[in-house]
Design a protein around this motif. Structure first.
Motif, PDB file in Angstrom:
ATOM      1  N   ALA A   1      71.864  77.074  28.085  1.00 48.70           N
ATOM      2  CA  ALA A   1      70.885  76.750  29.127  1.00 48.70           C
ATOM      3  C   ALA A   1      69.955  75.677  28.590  1.00 48.70           C
ATOM      4  CB  ALA A   1      70.077  77.986  29.535  1.00 48.70           C
ATOM      5  N   ALA A   2      69.496  74.800  29.458  1.00 51.82           N
ATOM      6  CA  ALA A   2      68.624  73.695  29.022  1.00 51.82           C
ATOM      7  C   ALA A   2      67.952  73.051  30.221  1.00 51.82           C
ATOM      8  CB  ALA A   2      69.446  72.646  28.268  1.00 51.82           C
TER       9      ALA A   2
ATOM     10  N   ASN B   1      72.486  67.012  32.054  1.00 52.59           N
ATOM     11  CA  ASN B   1      72.703  66.447  30.719  1.00 52.59           C
ATOM     12  C   ASN B   1      72.971  67.617  29.790  1.00 52.59           C
ATOM     13  OD1 ASN B   1      70.484  64.776  32.224  1.00 52.59           O
ATOM     14  ND2 ASN B   1      71.448  63.329  30.815  1.00 52.59           N
ATOM     15  N   LEU B   2      74.199  67.695  29.256  1.00 46.43           N
ATOM     16  CA  LEU B   2      74.511  68.799  28.335  1.00 46.43           C
ATOM     17  C   LEU B   2      73.779  68.611  27.017  1.00 46.43           C
ATOM     18  CD1 LEU B   2      78.314  69.357  29.025  1.00 46.43           C
ATOM     19  CD2 LEU B   2      76.393  70.759  29.739  1.00 46.43           C
ATOM     20  N   GLY B   3      73.496  67.396  26.651  1.00 42.06           N
ATOM     21  CA  GLY B   3      72.692  67.089  25.473  1.00 42.06           C
ATOM     22  C   GLY B   3      72.048  65.741  25.698  1.00 42.06           C
ATOM     23  N   LEU B   4      70.860  65.518  25.131  1.00 40.80           N
ATOM     24  CA  LEU B   4      70.189  64.232  25.342  1.00 40.80           C
ATOM     25  C   LEU B   4      69.269  63.952  24.159  1.00 40.80           C
ATOM     26  CD1 LEU B   4      68.546  63.075  28.676  1.00 40.80           C
ATOM     27  CD2 LEU B   4      67.450  62.656  26.476  1.00 40.80           C
ATOM     28  N   ALA B   5      69.505  62.846  23.480  1.00 40.36           N
ATOM     29  CA  ALA B   5      68.654  62.454  22.345  1.00 40.36           C
ATOM     30  C   ALA B   5      68.014  61.107  22.643  1.00 40.36           C
ATOM     31  CB  ALA B   5      69.494  62.368  21.069  1.00 40.36           C
ATOM     32  N   ILE B   6      66.696  61.039  22.467  1.00 32.77           N
ATOM     33  CA  ILE B   6      65.956  59.802  22.769  1.00 32.77           C
ATOM     34  C   ILE B   6      65.727  59.031  21.479  1.00 32.77           C
ATOM     35  CG2 ILE B   6      63.899  58.822  23.854  1.00 32.77           C
ATOM     36  CD1 ILE B   6      63.436  61.608  25.145  1.00 32.77           C
ATOM     37  N   GLY B   7      65.985  57.741  21.522  1.00 34.81           N
ATOM     38  CA  GLY B   7      65.747  56.869  20.378  1.00 34.81           C
ATOM     39  C   GLY B   7      64.522  56.011  20.592  1.00 34.81           C
ATOM     40  N   PRO B   8      64.415  54.943  19.836  1.00 36.08           N
ATOM     41  CA  PRO B   8      63.219  54.098  19.914  1.00 36.08           C
ATOM     42  C   PRO B   8      63.171  53.241  21.180  1.00 36.08           C
ATOM     43  CG  PRO B   8      64.774  53.274  18.260  1.00 36.08           C
ATOM     44  CD  PRO B   8      65.362  54.533  18.801  1.00 36.08           C
ATOM     45  N   VAL B   9      61.963  52.757  21.504  1.00 36.65           N
ATOM     46  CA  VAL B   9      61.813  51.830  22.629  1.00 36.65           C
ATOM     47  C   VAL B   9      62.472  50.515  22.249  1.00 36.65           C
ATOM     48  CG1 VAL B   9      60.175  50.765  24.219  1.00 36.65           C
ATOM     49  CG2 VAL B   9      59.564  52.874  23.065  1.00 36.65           C
TER      50      VAL B   9
ATOM     51  N   ASN C   1      68.236  68.965  24.436  1.00 38.99           N
ATOM     52  CA  ASN C   1      67.578  67.921  25.223  1.00 38.99           C
ATOM     53  C   ASN C   1      66.182  67.640  24.657  1.00 38.99           C
ATOM     54  OD1 ASN C   1      66.293  66.341  27.105  1.00 38.99           O
ATOM     55  ND2 ASN C   1      66.941  67.546  28.873  1.00 38.99           N
ATOM     56  N   ASP C   2      65.982  66.433  24.130  1.00 38.18           N
ATOM     57  CA  ASP C   2      64.688  66.055  23.552  1.00 38.18           C
ATOM     58  C   ASP C   2      63.530  66.208  24.532  1.00 38.18           C
ATOM     59  OD1 ASP C   2      65.536  65.455  21.023  1.00 38.18           O
ATOM     60  OD2 ASP C   2      65.635  63.280  21.310  1.00 38.18           O
ATOM     61  N   PHE C   3      63.795  66.018  25.836  1.00 32.83           N
ATOM     62  CA  PHE C   3      62.696  66.069  26.803  1.00 32.83           C
ATOM     63  C   PHE C   3      62.013  67.444  26.840  1.00 32.83           C
ATOM     64  CE2 PHE C   3      64.672  62.311  28.964  1.00 32.83           C
ATOM     65  CZ  PHE C   3      63.547  61.490  28.948  1.00 32.83           C
ATOM     66  N   GLU C   4      62.736  68.490  26.399  1.00 35.96           N
ATOM     67  CA  GLU C   4      62.105  69.821  26.409  1.00 35.96           C
ATOM     68  C   GLU C   4      60.828  69.818  25.565  1.00 35.96           C
ATOM     69  OE1 GLU C   4      64.857  72.918  25.373  1.00 35.96           O
ATOM     70  OE2 GLU C   4      66.076  72.583  27.169  1.00 35.96           O
TER      71      GLU C   4
ATOM     72  N   ASP D   1      63.438  45.591  25.839  1.00 37.80           N
ATOM     73  CA  ASP D   1      63.306  45.515  27.304  1.00 37.80           C
ATOM     74  C   ASP D   1      62.464  46.663  27.876  1.00 37.80           C
ATOM     75  OD1 ASP D   1      64.978  47.677  27.007  1.00 37.80           O
ATOM     76  OD2 ASP D   1      66.692  46.809  28.081  1.00 37.80           O
ATOM     77  N   GLY D   2      61.864  47.470  27.001  1.00 40.73           N
ATOM     78  CA  GLY D   2      60.987  48.557  27.473  1.00 40.73           C
ATOM     79  C   GLY D   2      61.721  49.875  27.694  1.00 40.73           C
ATOM     80  N   PHE D   3      63.064  49.836  27.740  1.00 39.55           N
ATOM     81  CA  PHE D   3      63.837  51.076  27.890  1.00 39.55           C
ATOM     82  C   PHE D   3      64.017  51.726  26.520  1.00 39.55           C
ATOM     83  CE2 PHE D   3      64.878  48.941  31.796  1.00 39.55           C
ATOM     84  CZ  PHE D   3      65.069  49.966  32.708  1.00 39.55           C
ATOM     85  N   HIS D   4      64.361  52.999  26.533  1.00 40.19           N
ATOM     86  CA  HIS D   4      64.621  53.725  25.290  1.00 40.19           C
ATOM     87  C   HIS D   4      66.115  53.791  25.025  1.00 40.19           C
ATOM     88  CE1 HIS D   4      60.581  54.983  26.242  1.00 40.19           C
ATOM     89  NE2 HIS D   4      60.451  55.468  25.015  1.00 40.19           N
ATOM     90  N   ALA D   5      66.479  53.635  23.771  1.00 42.54           N
ATOM     91  CA  ALA D   5      67.861  53.929  23.388  1.00 42.54           C
ATOM     92  C   ALA D   5      68.082  55.415  23.652  1.00 42.54           C
ATOM     93  CB  ALA D   5      68.073  53.599  21.922  1.00 42.54           C
ATOM     94  N   LEU D   6      69.266  55.748  24.087  1.00 41.58           N
ATOM     95  CA  LEU D   6      69.532  57.120  24.542  1.00 41.58           C
ATOM     96  C   LEU D   6      70.981  57.461  24.231  1.00 41.58           C
ATOM     97  CD1 LEU D   6      67.880  59.044  26.536  1.00 41.58           C
ATOM     98  CD2 LEU D   6      69.337  58.147  28.319  1.00 41.58           C
ATOM     99  N   THR D   7      71.227  58.681  23.809  1.00 39.55           N
ATOM    100  CA  THR D   7      72.607  59.162  23.725  1.00 39.55           C
ATOM    101  C   THR D   7      72.653  60.482  24.467  1.00 39.55           C
ATOM    102  OG1 THR D   7      73.009  58.112  21.600  1.00 39.55           O
ATOM    103  CG2 THR D   7      74.465  59.918  22.183  1.00 39.55           C
ATOM    104  N   THR D   8      73.557  60.571  25.430  1.00 40.21           N
ATOM    105  CA  THR D   8      73.593  61.788  26.235  1.00 40.21           C
ATOM    106  C   THR D   8      75.009  62.132  26.655  1.00 40.21           C
ATOM    107  OG1 THR D   8      72.616  62.911  28.166  1.00 40.21           O
ATOM    108  CG2 THR D   8      73.195  60.594  28.446  1.00 40.21           C
ATOM    109  N   MET D   9      75.208  63.402  26.940  1.00 43.00           N
ATOM    110  CA  MET D   9      76.488  63.842  27.490  1.00 43.00           C
ATOM    111  C   MET D   9      76.223  64.322  28.910  1.00 43.00           C
ATOM    112  SD  MET D   9      79.057  66.430  25.675  1.00 43.00           S
ATOM    113  CE  MET D   9      80.458  67.121  26.501  1.00 43.00           C
ATOM    114  N   TYR D  10      76.658  63.526  29.875  1.00 40.15           N
ATOM    115  CA  TYR D  10      76.476  63.885  31.284  1.00 40.15           C
ATOM    116  C   TYR D  10      77.612  64.796  31.738  1.00 40.15           C
ATOM    117  CZ  TYR D  10      73.815  59.376  31.592  1.00 40.15           C
ATOM    118  OH  TYR D  10      72.952  58.328  31.425  1.00 40.15           O
ATOM    119  N   GLN D  11      77.315  65.640  32.707  1.00 39.36           N
ATOM    120  CA  GLN D  11      78.359  66.453  33.356  1.00 39.36           C
ATOM    121  C   GLN D  11      78.035  66.527  34.843  1.00 39.36           C
ATOM    122  OE1 GLN D  11      81.325  68.338  32.424  1.00 39.36           O
ATOM    123  NE2 GLN D  11      81.350  68.353  34.667  1.00 39.36           N
TER     124      GLN D  11
END
Ligand SMILES: C[C@@](CO)(OP(=O)(O)O)[C@H](O)COP(=O)(O)OP(=O)(O)OC[C@H]1O[C@@H](n2ccc(N)nc2=O)[C@H](O)[C@@H]1O
Ligand SMILES: Nc1ncnc2c1ncn2[C@@H]1O[C@H](COP(=O)(O)OP(=O)(O)O)[C@@H](O)[C@H]1O
Length: 397
Positions: A346-347, A12-20, A314-317, A23-33
């Motif tokens: 790097a991330a 994930n070149l970038g990853l931002a987590i939004g609210p739950v 990446n928010d998970f950091e 359905d229990g999943f989180h809104a997410l915006t990410t750039m996959y590579q």
């Protein structure tokens, strides 16, 4: 007869987590590579009166029953086709398990493509994507490959303009991070008010705290509403899309030898698109020391320079580094800021525990690999995998 499919990984070149969400999943915006590192999934299948699926693997951590993502995909595909078949799947694991590299998700996509080829049938594109999303949020991206925008819970995917292949080092710490647990930890820190679900203009500082830059609401000590967070996720998805378009125009603008189509070879001097860095050792019999030429470097630098400010983080950091402090140190080694071979970027990848660094040349990447290995952490040499190469190399001989 059987079909061998390379099951490539992602970062994930970038990853931002939004609210739950409801359905229990989180809104997410990410750039996959996608990356050249891969597992190999072998499928053999023949039509039968009754469906029978069997699954084997070389890795004891991977389930071999209906919990396996590849199994779920095979069963779902046959159900949609209204077809019964005897199917054998073997997963040769080379990628880390619970590494944040989407390995299980990629196995599912590979199993689908192998099954379709074996049976001589194919689901429609929309049906494939829909089935993939039922197996996991990360699966649909592997039906596109290259640079991919992910929104929704990560399953709504759009192909972005591709970047030329870039030397990459993946550090594989000896711990696994559970994805659901990492999301729960994120919720806990947000609930305690220690972090804010982040959008396009917020920045993580070195110690992992979210700076309140660019958010009048936060700078004034206010809290973000769910709607505000959602707006920012949407804003970020536009930023990721525009980054890819902007870097493409940099390439086109500086291309004296002609504009190169995304994913095509020729952007990078030397043989980078042909490097086979999909194995654990990263060995190849080709010259691996070519520098990225100005064209590719400009595109990359544009991504990194504009991307960091715009949310390429990446928010998970913020939740994974405090739990595993050694990962922050591994990121520093990948970055190599004080060395002669610093990373462009790097991330942490996804929810971790794998981390990656992107480099100007294979020589810089090798130096970074040695820095990480010297600290006792496994480090794999690879390269990003543009969309054309992703599909060209998918079916192994
Ligand atoms: C975090 C990411 C980022 O790319 O990657 P990994 O670190 O796993 O590779 C993905 O979103 C992982 O996707 P995937 O591994 O397919 O997750 P899923 O099977 O859909 O969901 C597993 C669990 O993670 C949580 N989950 C997942 C996605 C999401 N947007 N919100 C969530 O809350 C939920 O608890 C869910 O039950
Ligand atoms: N085909 C598969 N390969 C790997 N893990 C799988 C697979 N199917 C199900 N799993 C389960 O999913 C978990 C996480 O899978 P993985 O894709 O490796 O991690 P991540 O989501 O962090 O990239 C594993 O712990 C394992 O129990």
């Amino acid at each position: 007869m059987s079909t061998r499919v390379r099951s490539f990984s992602k970062i994930n070149l970038g990853l931002a987590i939004g609210p739950v969400r409801g359905d229990g999943f989180h809104a997410l915006t990410t750039m996959y590579q996608t990356l050249a590192l891969h597992d190999v999934v072998t499928v053999s299948a023949k039509r039968a009166a009754v469906t029978a699926i069997s699954l084997t693997t070389n890795d004891a951590r991977v389930p071999v029953d209906g919990r396996n993502t590849a199994w779920k995909m095979v069963a779902g595909c046959l159900a949609r086709l209204g077809m019964a078949a005897e199917v054998e799947v073997h997963i040769e694991k080379r990628l880390p398990v619970q590494g944040g590299m989407g390995a299980g998700s990629a196995n599912a996509a590979a199993a689908l493509l192998g099954l379709e080829r074996e049976l001589g049938v194919a689901l429609g594109e929309a049906e494939r994507l829909e089935l993939a999303a039922t197996v996991g949020s990360d699966v649909p991206l592997f039906l596109i490959g290259g640079a991919v925008l992910g929104v929704g819970r990560g399953e709504l995917v759009t192909s972005l303009r591709d970047f030329a292949a870039i030397p990459c080092v993946v550090a594989v710490p000896g711990v696994g991070v559970s994805t659901p647990a990492a999301f729960r930890d994120w919720d806990a820190v947000v609930a305690r008010g220690e972090r804010f679900a982040r959008g396009a203009n917020a920045h993580l500082s070195d110690d992992g705290t979210v700076a309140k830059m660019g958010h009048p609401e936060l700078e004034a000590g206010g809290t973000l509403t769910s709607a505000g967070i959602r707006d920012r996720l949407e804003e970020l998805s536009l930023v990721y899309s525009s980054l890819s378009v902007r870097t493409e125009s940099v390439k086109a603008g500086s291309a004296k030898t002609g504009v190169v189509e995304p994913g095509a070879s020729g952007i990078v001097r030397g043989d980078l698109p042909e490097w086979d860095l999909g194995n654990k050792q990263g060995s190849s019999d080709r010259d691996q020391d070519g520098m990225l030429d100005d064209l590719a470097e400009n595109a990359l630098l544009a991504l990194v320079r504009t991307g960091i400010g715009d949310g390429l983080q990446n928010d998970f950091e913020a939740v994974v580094f405090p739990q595993y402090p050694s990962l922050r140190e591994t990121k520093r080694q990948l970055m190599g800021s004080d060395s002669g071979s610093p990373a462009l970027y790097a991330a942490l990848s996804g929810s971790g525990s794998a981390l990656f660094g992107l480099y100007r040349s294979m020589a810089d990447a090798r130096a970074a690999q040695q820095r990480v290995q010297a600290s006792g952490v496994e480090a794999l040499l690879t390269a990003t995998l543009p969309r054309d190469d992703y599909w060209r190399r998918m079916f192994a001989e």
